[in-house]
Design a protein around this motif. Structure first.
Motif, PDB file in Angstrom:
ATOM      1  N   LYS A  60      10.625  13.957  -3.155  1.00 55.91           N
ATOM      2  CA  LYS A  60      11.576  13.821  -2.051  1.00 55.91           C
ATOM      3  C   LYS A  60      11.210  14.887  -1.025  1.00 55.91           C
ATOM      4  O   LYS A  60      11.181  16.078  -1.334  1.00 55.91           O
ATOM      5  CB  LYS A  60      13.004  14.021  -2.573  1.00 55.91           C
ATOM      6  N   ILE A  61      10.889  14.448   0.191  1.00 58.69           N
ATOM      7  CA  ILE A  61      10.530  15.365   1.271  1.00 58.69           C
ATOM      8  C   ILE A  61      11.412  15.010   2.455  1.00 58.69           C
ATOM      9  O   ILE A  61      11.231  13.948   3.064  1.00 58.69           O
ATOM     10  CB  ILE A  61       9.036  15.254   1.625  1.00 58.69           C
ATOM     11  N   GLY A  62      12.364  15.867   2.750  1.00 63.32           N
ATOM     12  CA  GLY A  62      13.331  15.560   3.796  1.00 63.32           C
ATOM     13  C   GLY A  62      14.140  14.337   3.384  1.00 63.32           C
ATOM     14  O   GLY A  62      14.710  14.298   2.295  1.00 63.32           O
ATOM     15  N   THR A  63      14.162  13.321   4.233  1.00 59.36           N
ATOM     16  CA  THR A  63      14.921  12.097   3.935  1.00 59.36           C
ATOM     17  C   THR A  63      14.037  10.999   3.353  1.00 59.36           C
ATOM     18  O   THR A  63      14.488   9.877   3.178  1.00 59.36           O
ATOM     19  CB  THR A  63      15.585  11.566   5.218  1.00 59.36           C
ATOM     20  N   GLN A  64      12.784  11.339   3.083  1.00 58.43           N
ATOM     21  CA  GLN A  64      11.836  10.339   2.574  1.00 58.43           C
ATOM     22  C   GLN A  64      11.417  10.670   1.149  1.00 58.43           C
ATOM     23  O   GLN A  64      11.448  11.826   0.730  1.00 58.43           O
ATOM     24  CB  GLN A  64      10.590  10.296   3.465  1.00 58.43           C
ATOM     25  N   THR A  65      11.002   9.632   0.433  1.00 62.99           N
ATOM     26  CA  THR A  65      10.490   9.801  -0.920  1.00 62.99           C
ATOM     27  C   THR A  65       9.073   9.236  -0.943  1.00 62.99           C
ATOM     28  O   THR A  65       8.809   8.183  -0.367  1.00 62.99           O
ATOM     29  CB  THR A  65      11.390   9.073  -1.938  1.00 62.99           C
ATOM     30  N   PHE A  66       8.171   9.955  -1.628  1.00 61.18           N
ATOM     31  CA  PHE A  66       6.762   9.580  -1.656  1.00 61.18           C
ATOM     32  C   PHE A  66       6.240   9.551  -3.083  1.00 61.18           C
ATOM     33  O   PHE A  66       6.748  10.249  -3.957  1.00 61.18           O
ATOM     34  CB  PHE A  66       5.914  10.599  -0.880  1.00 61.18           C
ATOM     35  N   CYS A  67       5.188   8.774  -3.280  1.00 60.56           N
ATOM     36  CA  CYS A  67       4.461   8.789  -4.541  1.00 60.56           C
ATOM     37  C   CYS A  67       3.023   8.348  -4.270  1.00 60.56           C
ATOM     38  O   CYS A  67       2.797   7.379  -3.545  1.00 60.56           O
ATOM     39  CB  CYS A  67       5.107   7.853  -5.563  1.00 60.56           C
ATOM     40  N   LEU A  68       2.065   9.067  -4.833  1.00 65.38           N
ATOM     41  CA  LEU A  68       0.664   8.686  -4.741  1.00 65.38           C
ATOM     42  C   LEU A  68       0.315   7.880  -5.988  1.00 65.38           C
ATOM     43  O   LEU A  68       0.613   8.297  -7.108  1.00 65.38           O
ATOM     44  CB  LEU A  68      -0.236   9.916  -4.652  1.00 65.38           C
ATOM     45  N   ILE A  69      -0.299   6.716  -5.776  1.00 71.81           N
ATOM     46  CA  ILE A  69      -0.632   5.828  -6.881  1.00 71.81           C
ATOM     47  C   ILE A  69      -2.116   5.510  -6.823  1.00 71.81           C
ATOM     48  O   ILE A  69      -2.607   4.937  -5.852  1.00 71.81           O
ATOM     49  CB  ILE A  69       0.170   4.503  -6.802  1.00 71.81           C
ATOM     50  N   ASP A  70      -2.839   5.893  -7.870  1.00 67.13           N
ATOM     51  CA  ASP A  70      -4.265   5.570  -7.966  1.00 67.13           C
ATOM     52  C   ASP A  70      -4.416   4.266  -8.740  1.00 67.13           C
ATOM     53  O   ASP A  70      -3.613   3.969  -9.640  1.00 67.13           O
ATOM     54  CB  ASP A  70      -5.021   6.679  -8.697  1.00 67.13           C
ATOM     55  N   HIS A  71      -5.446   3.504  -8.393  1.00 65.79           N
ATOM     56  CA  HIS A  71      -5.700   2.258  -9.118  1.00 65.79           C
ATOM     57  C   HIS A  71      -7.167   1.869  -8.998  1.00 65.79           C
ATOM     58  O   HIS A  71      -7.881   2.303  -8.095  1.00 65.79           O
ATOM     59  CB  HIS A  71      -4.799   1.119  -8.606  1.00 65.79           C
ATOM     60  N   ASP A  72      -7.613   1.036  -9.938  1.00 66.82           N
ATOM     61  CA  ASP A  72      -8.988   0.541  -9.925  1.00 66.82           C
ATOM     62  C   ASP A  72      -9.126  -0.566  -8.894  1.00 66.82           C
ATOM     63  O   ASP A  72      -8.200  -1.358  -8.675  1.00 66.82           O
ATOM     64  CB  ASP A  72      -9.383  -0.003 -11.305  1.00 66.82           C
ATOM     65  N   ASN A  73     -10.295  -0.604  -8.289  1.00 61.65           N
ATOM     66  CA  ASN A  73     -10.622  -1.604  -7.286  1.00 61.65           C
ATOM     67  C   ASN A  73     -12.069  -2.029  -7.493  1.00 61.65           C
ATOM     68  O   ASN A  73     -12.920  -1.175  -7.754  1.00 61.65           O
ATOM     69  CB  ASN A  73     -10.494  -0.979  -5.892  1.00 61.65           C
ATOM     70  N   VAL A  74     -12.349  -3.306  -7.354  1.00 63.98           N
ATOM     71  CA  VAL A  74     -13.726  -3.800  -7.432  1.00 63.98           C
ATOM     72  C   VAL A  74     -13.940  -4.773  -6.287  1.00 63.98           C
ATOM     73  O   VAL A  74     -13.107  -5.645  -6.035  1.00 63.98           O
ATOM     74  CB  VAL A  74     -14.010  -4.513  -8.783  1.00 63.98           C
ATOM     75  N   MET A  75     -15.070  -4.598  -5.604  1.00 66.00           N
ATOM     76  CA  MET A  75     -15.411  -5.525  -4.528  1.00 66.00           C
ATOM     77  C   MET A  75     -16.874  -5.901  -4.630  1.00 66.00           C
ATOM     78  O   MET A  75     -17.687  -5.146  -5.158  1.00 66.00           O
ATOM     79  CB  MET A  75     -15.097  -4.935  -3.157  1.00 66.00           C
ATOM     80  N   GLN A  76     -17.179  -7.094  -4.140  1.00 67.77           N
ATOM     81  CA  GLN A  76     -18.555  -7.556  -4.045  1.00 67.77           C
ATOM     82  C   GLN A  76     -18.882  -7.734  -2.576  1.00 67.77           C
ATOM     83  O   GLN A  76     -18.111  -8.348  -1.833  1.00 67.77           O
ATOM     84  CB  GLN A  76     -18.747  -8.866  -4.801  1.00 67.77           C
ATOM     85  N   MET A  77     -20.013  -7.178  -2.184  1.00 69.31           N
ATOM     86  CA  MET A  77     -20.455  -7.237  -0.801  1.00 69.31           C
ATOM     87  C   MET A  77     -21.791  -7.958  -0.768  1.00 69.31           C
ATOM     88  O   MET A  77     -22.803  -7.427  -1.218  1.00 69.31           O
ATOM     89  CB  MET A  77     -20.579  -5.811  -0.248  1.00 69.31           C
ATOM     90  N   LYS A  78     -21.754  -9.192  -0.272  1.00 67.87           N
ATOM     91  CA  LYS A  78     -22.948 -10.045  -0.252  1.00 67.87           C
ATOM     92  C   LYS A  78     -23.520 -10.066   1.164  1.00 67.87           C
ATOM     93  O   LYS A  78     -22.843 -10.443   2.113  1.00 67.87           O
ATOM     94  CB  LYS A  78     -22.591 -11.455  -0.700  1.00 67.87           C
ATOM     95  N   PHE A  79     -24.783  -9.648   1.273  1.00 63.27           N
ATOM     96  CA  PHE A  79     -25.447  -9.618   2.573  1.00 63.27           C
ATOM     97  C   PHE A  79     -26.109 -10.951   2.883  1.00 63.27           C
ATOM     98  O   PHE A  79     -26.562 -11.655   1.992  1.00 63.27           O
ATOM     99  CB  PHE A  79     -26.455  -8.474   2.626  1.00 63.27           C
ATOM    100  N   LYS A  80     -26.162 -11.286   4.160  1.00 63.35           N
ATOM    101  CA  LYS A  80     -26.716 -12.573   4.593  1.00 63.35           C
ATOM    102  C   LYS A  80     -28.227 -12.506   4.776  1.00 63.35           C
ATOM    103  O   LYS A  80     -28.908 -13.518   4.659  1.00 63.35           O
ATOM    104  CB  LYS A  80     -26.015 -13.042   5.864  1.00 63.35           C
ATOM    105  N   LYS A  81     -28.755 -11.309   5.045  1.00 67.36           N
ATOM    106  CA  LYS A  81     -30.202 -11.110   5.146  1.00 67.36           C
ATOM    107  C   LYS A  81     -30.653 -10.342   3.909  1.00 67.36           C
ATOM    108  O   LYS A  81     -29.943  -9.443   3.448  1.00 67.36           O
ATOM    109  CB  LYS A  81     -30.560 -10.329   6.411  1.00 67.36           C
ATOM    110  N   PRO A  82     -31.834 -10.673   3.384  1.00 62.57           N
ATOM    111  CA  PRO A  82     -32.313  -9.997   2.164  1.00 62.57           C
ATOM    112  C   PRO A  82     -32.396  -8.475   2.330  1.00 62.57           C
ATOM    113  O   PRO A  82     -32.826  -7.969   3.364  1.00 62.57           O
ATOM    114  CB  PRO A  82     -33.705 -10.590   1.942  1.00 62.57           C
TER     115      PRO A  82
END
Length: 192
Positions: free
Chosen positions: A93-115
């Motif tokens: 709780k910071i002033g009138t606001q409440t905060f939380c940091l949330i970490d999570h796993d992420n996976v992405m695939q990046m496909k290029f159009k040129k070799p």
């Protein structure tokens, strides 16, 4: 003496109950934004985004930016739904606001159009690891595609502007968007 013990017990259970509801609603809402993001459901993303973000970047502009980032003349990015393995920081709780940091796993695939040649692939792997703090980056030459695995951080905010519901913004490496919305006191209190 009994009245004092009863009062302290009631106070403890009231606090514990309020905390449980808070973490419960946080888990529900962060799951919503994770699923919306993984499926690129723009309406779902916008519904769970901290509303003051749209004072800086209007929804339509943000949607265009997402679309351009996900698919352009050079590459396509696809987010891969995985078990997010959420890790919740302290609810502050910071002033009138409440905060939380949330970490999570992420996976992405990046496909290029040129070799991509091998030498360039190695350079790009290093760039992805450094710029995204990716824990693992691989290149599939046959598919001309990078798979990027990383831990991402969402900043949960609960305040009057969210109608007292948890809403989120992504934490980027330089905290650019966060710094445009929140003051130095909040940044310091959250350790950002």
């Amino acid at each position: 003496m009994r009245a004092k013990i009863f009062f302290l017990t009631a106070l403890f259970f009231t606090y514990f109950s309020a905390f449980s509801q808070d973490i419960g609603s946080l888990k529900t809402e962060v799951t919503k934004i994770y699923k919306a993001t993984a499926s690129m459901d723009y309406d779902g993303i916008f519904e769970t985004t901290y509303p003051k973000v749209f004072d800086i970047i209007p929804k339509e502009t943000m949607k265009e930016m997402f679309q351009q980032m996900m698919s352009n003349d050079d590459y396509n990015i696809k987010l891969i739904p995985v078990e997010p393995n959420f890790s919740f920081g302290e609810i502050k709780k910071i002033g009138t606001q409440t905060f939380c940091l949330i970490d999570h796993d992420n996976v992405m695939q990046m496909k290029f159009k040129k070799p991509i040649i091998d030498k360039d692939a190695e350079t790009m792997i290093g760039i992805f690891k450094k710029s995204m703090d990716a824990k693992e980056v691989t290149f599939d030459k046959d598919k001309n595609e990078f798979t990027i695995k990383l831990r991402s951080t969402l900043i949960g905010v609960y305040d009057d502007s969210t109608s007292n519901k948890w809403k989120f913004l992504n934490k980027d490496k330089e905290n650019q968007l966060f710094n445009m919305i929140f003051d130095e006191n909040v940044k310091t209190a959250l350790g950002l």
